[in-house]
Scaffold this active site. Sequence first.
Site, PDB file in Angstrom:
ATOM      1  N   GLN A 179      11.213  37.181  81.428  1.00  0.00           N
ATOM      2  CA  GLN A 179      10.494  38.276  82.212  1.00  0.00           C
ATOM      3  C   GLN A 179      11.212  38.904  83.238  1.00  0.00           C
ATOM      4  O   GLN A 179      10.863  40.159  83.890  1.00  0.00           O
ATOM      5  CB  GLN A 179       9.499  37.533  83.193  1.00  0.00           C
ATOM      6  CG  GLN A 179       8.339  37.007  82.235  1.00  0.00           C
ATOM      7  CD  GLN A 179       7.452  38.289  81.584  1.00  0.00           C
ATOM      8  OE1 GLN A 179       7.524  39.280  82.164  1.00  0.00           O
ATOM      9  NE2 GLN A 179       6.527  37.676  80.741  1.00  0.00           N
ATOM     10  N   CYS A 327      -0.215  33.604  75.848  1.00  0.00           N
ATOM     11  CA  CYS A 327       0.379  32.627  74.857  1.00  0.00           C
ATOM     12  C   CYS A 327      -0.878  31.635  74.357  1.00  0.00           C
ATOM     13  O   CYS A 327      -0.378  30.435  74.246  1.00  0.00           O
ATOM     14  CB  CYS A 327       1.289  31.966  75.322  1.00  0.00           C
ATOM     15  SG  CYS A 327       2.680  33.254  75.841  1.00  0.00           S
TER      16      CYS A 327
END
Length: 388
Positions: A179, A327
């Site tokens: 990220q 996810c």
Amino acid sequence: MSERSYFDWNATAPLRPQARLAFETALLLSGNPSSVHAEGRAARRAVEDARQQVAALVGARASDVFFTSSGTEANMLALSPAWETAAEKQACDRLLISAVEHVSVRSGGRFPRAAVEEVPVDVQGRVNLTALAETLARSKRSLVSLMLANNESGVIEPVAEAAALVHAAGGLLHVDAVQAAGRIPCDMAALGADLLTLSAHKIGGLTGTGALVRSSEDMHLADPLIRGGGQERGLRAGTENVAGIAAFGAAAATARREREAEAKRMLALRDRLEAGLRSIAPQTVIFGLGAERLPNTTLFTLDGMKAETAVIAFDLEGIAVSSGAACSSGKVQPSHVLAAMGVSPALRRGAVRVSLGWETTETDVERLLSAWRKLATALSKGQRGVAA
């Protein structure tokens, strides 16, 4: 609705034009990058050019970049007891992870479940360095895995400080920079990372391509995850995804070139967004507000809000947001990150993540705030009705 505003960049970023061009160009290459003829050499050149570009994004050498199918695979490759260095051949006996790591790290990789230990975080979601030092002292040789920036809250971890503790104890540090790369400075030497994970689709490349970067050629994995033909210098077998890797390289080069300017622009948009959220509903809770965060990420909630309801309400207004990490096969689940931060179950259930990117505009932010006004008003009326 014809016009939509995308605020789920932490899940995946749209394909950059530069990456699309590199991908389409590489699709015309017919050779296998392991072949020695002209067609094979052209494919190999595309892979190696991309390796240079990805290495430059994190201040590494090209020879220390290994391409994988995803950030998850790169994490699995990294999380092995069998990493050796020139000075240390002893296998790692423990895997230490923070309580807010990505699910691919929480799985433990190839460490036995009994050898995996979580280190607590503070109320902002930053790893407790005192607890980390104490845990390191109980191990012979630890591999520590710590994300640079949290995918849900955007909180930036004290990675360099943790690296000093890890190395003093004779351990190794793996940094999940999926990220963070392209959004904040991400230099391996400055971070003190021995291993570092990247993912192409977070920076405008294609899904299905990732990379594991090592700090030096002294780092050697005695037991690779995928064995076979010896590609990626024996660390990851299988014919390279030439077109995906080429797109990854182009995305990395563009992200590196534009990072500083885009970070300033997104920070201004994020601050405007957060001010607007709280102006409309003063009781809005923004998580990690007291910590350094990614310039593009806001995780927020309002007492009584349900994440699944909020995500759908925003979607109906033409706005894509998420309830946290993407996810879980589309399921809205309570955040383990917020649980580790000590957030109450009621607030955890309502957390919504907004993440910005290079296509986000002031108009997008205003559209989101308009939708938030409707949602917060409806929630307030519902609570008053219950109280009555």
